[in-house]
Design an enzyme around this catalytic site. Structure first.
Site, PDB file in Angstrom:
ATOM      1  N   LEU A 122     -47.379 -26.943 -26.263  1.00  0.00           N
ATOM      2  CA  LEU A 122     -48.492 -25.758 -26.862  1.00  0.00           C
ATOM      3  C   LEU A 122     -48.996 -26.156 -28.018  1.00  0.00           C
ATOM      4  O   LEU A 122     -49.514 -25.434 -28.806  1.00  0.00           O
ATOM      5  CB  LEU A 122     -47.874 -24.438 -26.691  1.00  0.00           C
ATOM      6  CG  LEU A 122     -47.703 -23.598 -25.324  1.00  0.00           C
ATOM      7  CD1 LEU A 122     -47.526 -22.297 -25.633  1.00  0.00           C
ATOM      8  CD2 LEU A 122     -48.936 -23.522 -24.553  1.00  0.00           C
ATOM      9  N   CYS A 159     -49.529 -42.054 -17.926  1.00  0.00           N
ATOM     10  CA  CYS A 159     -48.879 -41.396 -16.728  1.00  0.00           C
ATOM     11  C   CYS A 159     -49.842 -40.030 -16.625  1.00  0.00           C
ATOM     12  O   CYS A 159     -50.331 -40.114 -15.553  1.00  0.00           O
ATOM     13  CB  CYS A 159     -47.369 -40.703 -17.101  1.00  0.00           C
ATOM     14  SG  CYS A 159     -46.423 -42.257 -16.960  1.00  0.00           S
TER      15      CYS A 159
HETATM   16  P1  NAD Z   1     -45.929 -51.009 -16.858  1.00  0.00           P
HETATM   17  O1  NAD Z   1     -47.282 -51.410 -16.524  1.00  0.00           O
HETATM   18  O2  NAD Z   1     -45.475 -50.826 -18.404  1.00  0.00           O
HETATM   19  O3  NAD Z   1     -44.873 -51.947 -16.206  1.00  0.00           O
HETATM   20  C1  NAD Z   1     -44.909 -52.094 -14.795  1.00  0.00           C
HETATM   21  C2  NAD Z   1     -44.514 -53.915 -14.583  1.00  0.00           C
HETATM   22  O4  NAD Z   1     -44.619 -54.236 -13.222  1.00  0.00           O
HETATM   23  C3  NAD Z   1     -45.064 -55.092 -15.162  1.00  0.00           C
HETATM   24  O5  NAD Z   1     -44.665 -55.302 -16.194  1.00  0.00           O
HETATM   25  C4  NAD Z   1     -45.729 -55.788 -14.094  1.00  0.00           C
HETATM   26  O6  NAD Z   1     -45.731 -56.898 -14.421  1.00  0.00           O
HETATM   27  C5  NAD Z   1     -44.697 -55.435 -13.057  1.00  0.00           C
HETATM   28  N1  NAD Z   1     -44.962 -55.945 -11.782  1.00  0.00           N
HETATM   29  C6  NAD Z   1     -46.006 -55.646 -11.187  1.00  0.00           C
HETATM   30  N2  NAD Z   1     -45.949 -55.872  -9.780  1.00  0.00           N
HETATM   31  C7  NAD Z   1     -44.754 -56.683  -9.521  1.00  0.00           C
HETATM   32  C8  NAD Z   1     -44.088 -57.325  -8.653  1.00  0.00           C
HETATM   33  N3  NAD Z   1     -44.855 -57.533  -7.372  1.00  0.00           N
HETATM   34  N4  NAD Z   1     -42.903 -57.873  -8.940  1.00  0.00           N
HETATM   35  C9  NAD Z   1     -42.266 -57.576 -10.024  1.00  0.00           C
HETATM   36  N5  NAD Z   1     -42.917 -56.830 -11.144  1.00  0.00           N
HETATM   37  C10 NAD Z   1     -44.208 -56.493 -10.869  1.00  0.00           C
HETATM   38  O7  NAD Z   1     -46.010 -49.608 -16.237  1.00  0.00           O
HETATM   39  P2  NAD Z   1     -44.982 -48.532 -16.646  1.00  0.00           P
HETATM   40  O8  NAD Z   1     -45.318 -47.542 -17.673  1.00  0.00           O
HETATM   41  O9  NAD Z   1     -43.362 -48.948 -16.688  1.00  0.00           O
HETATM   42  O10 NAD Z   1     -44.881 -47.439 -15.194  1.00  0.00           O
HETATM   43  C11 NAD Z   1     -44.153 -48.166 -14.097  1.00  0.00           C
HETATM   44  C12 NAD Z   1     -44.228 -46.688 -13.184  1.00  0.00           C
HETATM   45  O11 NAD Z   1     -43.341 -45.658 -13.704  1.00  0.00           O
HETATM   46  C13 NAD Z   1     -45.600 -46.093 -12.761  1.00  0.00           C
HETATM   47  O12 NAD Z   1     -45.570 -45.622 -11.374  1.00  0.00           O
HETATM   48  C14 NAD Z   1     -45.508 -45.006 -13.951  1.00  0.00           C
HETATM   49  O13 NAD Z   1     -46.375 -43.848 -13.364  1.00  0.00           O
HETATM   50  C15 NAD Z   1     -44.084 -44.748 -13.741  1.00  0.00           C
HETATM   51  N6  NAD Z   1     -43.412 -43.866 -14.653  1.00  0.00           N
HETATM   52  C16 NAD Z   1     -43.791 -44.406 -15.991  1.00  0.00           C
HETATM   53  C17 NAD Z   1     -43.263 -43.761 -17.211  1.00  0.00           C
HETATM   54  C18 NAD Z   1     -43.404 -43.829 -18.700  1.00  0.00           C
HETATM   55  O14 NAD Z   1     -43.156 -43.489 -19.787  1.00  0.00           O
HETATM   56  N7  NAD Z   1     -44.072 -45.216 -18.755  1.00  0.00           N
HETATM   57  C19 NAD Z   1     -42.535 -42.342 -17.192  1.00  0.00           C
HETATM   58  C20 NAD Z   1     -42.172 -42.095 -15.645  1.00  0.00           C
HETATM   59  C21 NAD Z   1     -42.555 -43.096 -14.539  1.00  0.00           C
END
Ligand code: NAD
Length: 437
Positions: free
Chosen positions: A254, A264
């Site tokens: 808040l 996200c």
């Molecule tokens: P990010 O972009 O930091 O990481 C994604 C990674 O996946 C990248 O390093 C990319 O190179 C890799 N990648 C893409 N295609 C690939 C493949 N075919 N094989 C292997 N690696 C591959 O994203 P993030 O922040 O880590 O988020 C990932 C997921 O988690 C998203 O769906 C996001 O919404 C969810 N999420 C993120 C958080 C957060 O705080 N960052 C929290 C909860 C959920």
């Protein structure tokens, strides 16, 4: 247990390191060669408190390694899918190409009894679809969805000691084989009393998007109240304290300010609206359009307030922006409101200098046209106005008297309502908060 983690970004790198810390044998896989080289050398490819120490700690045990070769997933019992699900270009929906490609690439390496566990945030219905894909190729493998709730800046502790575990499995039943396997993965958290909920696949997917929508709504609610407070001459910080004492409301999330951003919340609420539309339930989420609109209005409001503070024109005004990351303790600048405001000010003729303890490399890749300064002292020098847009501790601790000696004009806009307004005014500053008189 042998575990593979596919996608080693903000979520996956931390997940891989934490799983190894818990005693599992982990292989982290990513397409990005630079990230894999860094992680293999026990260096965190992004700023996350505690990650580098954890990488050093677990790599010494030999239980954690990294590769770009997806074939290395063969032999793992559990395969966590942690790849990105960004917003599609020019559309609200989530871009599922990374998740689909990761699962497709994994299929040839699946063996009997394996469980593919989705952690990425996906539109409801994705897990059901992918479960059929997996079953078609390897009928003796399963797919479960285990949404992730970690917060950047606290990712290590959130992963080692989560506040809840949600397992989505195909029949939604405790008896499902994947439940036993996930219980072994998370044994130590379960032993520590972490609540664990078993659901069907769509419920597990919805838990994540619903939680993010609720948090976004709470932030936009208080920001809407800030708009009212501005109009009525009231103080939104005191209002938040007072309503937050009602434990049905709670004080967390808040804090009125420049609104939410990051990789996200913004894309997740948009993807949720898009998915609801596809399911014919768009009316249920039309309120999220307003949540998004309130949030985006904050950025315009800060630009307008800065113009006001500068006497009506931004042309040639030297603006120092404190903070580029979307929140403190992170170097993540995806959809950062601070950077978006900095860029808008620059477009409108201000001379903008941005500083941040950790996010400057990412920020300069995203907005190369802005001027960046690593040192706070150098960034403050000769400023006509300073904007506190990301509440890093070092900015909260700035001394108004010392800071006055650096700047050209003593004007401060507190975009996070975190400075002591009385103290700054007493030191001769023109102070403006958001929704504060
Ligand atoms: P990010 O972009 O930091 O990481 C994604 C990674 O996946 C990248 O390093 C990319 O190179 C890799 N990648 C893409 N295609 C690939 C493949 N075919 N094989 C292997 N690696 C591959 O994203 P993030 O922040 O880590 O988020 C990932 C997921 O988690 C998203 O769906 C996001 O919404 C969810 N999420 C993120 C958080 C957060 O705080 N960052 C929290 C909860 C959920």
């Amino acid at each position: 247990m042998r575990i593979s983690v596919i996608g080693c970004g903000y979520l996956g790198a931390v997940h891989a390191a934490c799983m190894a810390k818990l005693g599992h044998d982990v292989i982290g896989i990513d397409l990005d060669e630079h990230k894999i080289a860094e992680l293999s050398a026990a260096r965190a490819p992004f700023f996350e408190p505690g990650l580098e120490e954890l990488l050093l700690d677990v790599q010494a045990t030999g239980r954690l390694s990294f590769t770009t070769d997806l074939g290395a997933a063969k032999g793992s019992a559990v395969h966590f899918i942690c790849v990105g699900t960004p917003q599609k270009k020019g559309e609200n929906g989530a871009d599922m190409t990374f998740v689909d490609a990761a699962v497709d690439a994994l299929l040839p390496f699946l063996t009997e009894g394996d469980v593919v566990v989705g952690k990425s945030t996906v539109p409801v219905g994705t897990a059901g679809r992918l479960a059929s894909v997996v079953r078609h190729v390897q009928p003796e493998a399963d797919l479960a969805w285990n949404p992730e709730f970690l917060r950047e800046g606290h990712a290590v502790s959130d992963t080692l000691a989560p506040d809840r575990l949600v397992y989505g499995v195909e029949n939604g039943s405790e008896d499902h084989r994947s439940v036993t396997i996930l219980d072994s993965v998370y044994q130590s958290a379960l032993d520590a009393g972490t609540p664990r909920l078993v659901t069907d696949l769509p419920t597990a997917e919805l838990v994540k998007t619903a939680a993010n929508s609720f948090l976004a709504t709470k932030i936009s609610f208080i920001n809407a109240m800030a708009e009212l407070c501005d109009a009525a001459g009231a103080d939104v910080s005191l209002l938040a304290d007072a309503i937050g004492l009602d434990d049905r409301i709670g004080r967390k999330f808040l804090n009125a300010g420049i609104g939410f951003g990051g990789g996200c919340l913004p894309k997740d609420i948009r993807a949720f609206m898009a998915r609801a539309g596809e399911l014919g339930a768009d009316q249920a989420l039309t309120f999220l359009r307003e949540v998004d609109a309130i949030n985006m209005r904050r950025r315009t409001r800060v630009v307008e307030l800065t113009r006001e503070l500068c006497g009506g024109s931004l042309l040639g005004q030297r603006v120092t922006v404190l903070g580029a990351a979307f929140k403190p303790e992170s170097d993540d600048v995806r959809d950062s409101p601070a950077l978006s405001i900095a860029a808008q000010l620059q477009l409108q003729g201000a001379v903008v200098t941005v500083t941040d303890p950790e996010a400057l490399a990412n920020a300069s890749r995203r907005f190369p046209e802005l001027h960046y300064e690593k040192s706070t002292a150098a960034a403050l020098r000769n400023a006509d106005v300073i904007l506190l847009l990301t509440e890093w501790r070092e900015y909260l601790d700035l001394d108004p008297y010392e800071t006055a000696e650096s700047v050209a004009v003593q004007r401060v806009l507190d975009g996070r309502n975190v400075l002591d307004a009385r103290k700054w005014r007493a030191a001769g500053w023109t102070y403006r908060g958001l929704g504060r008189p």
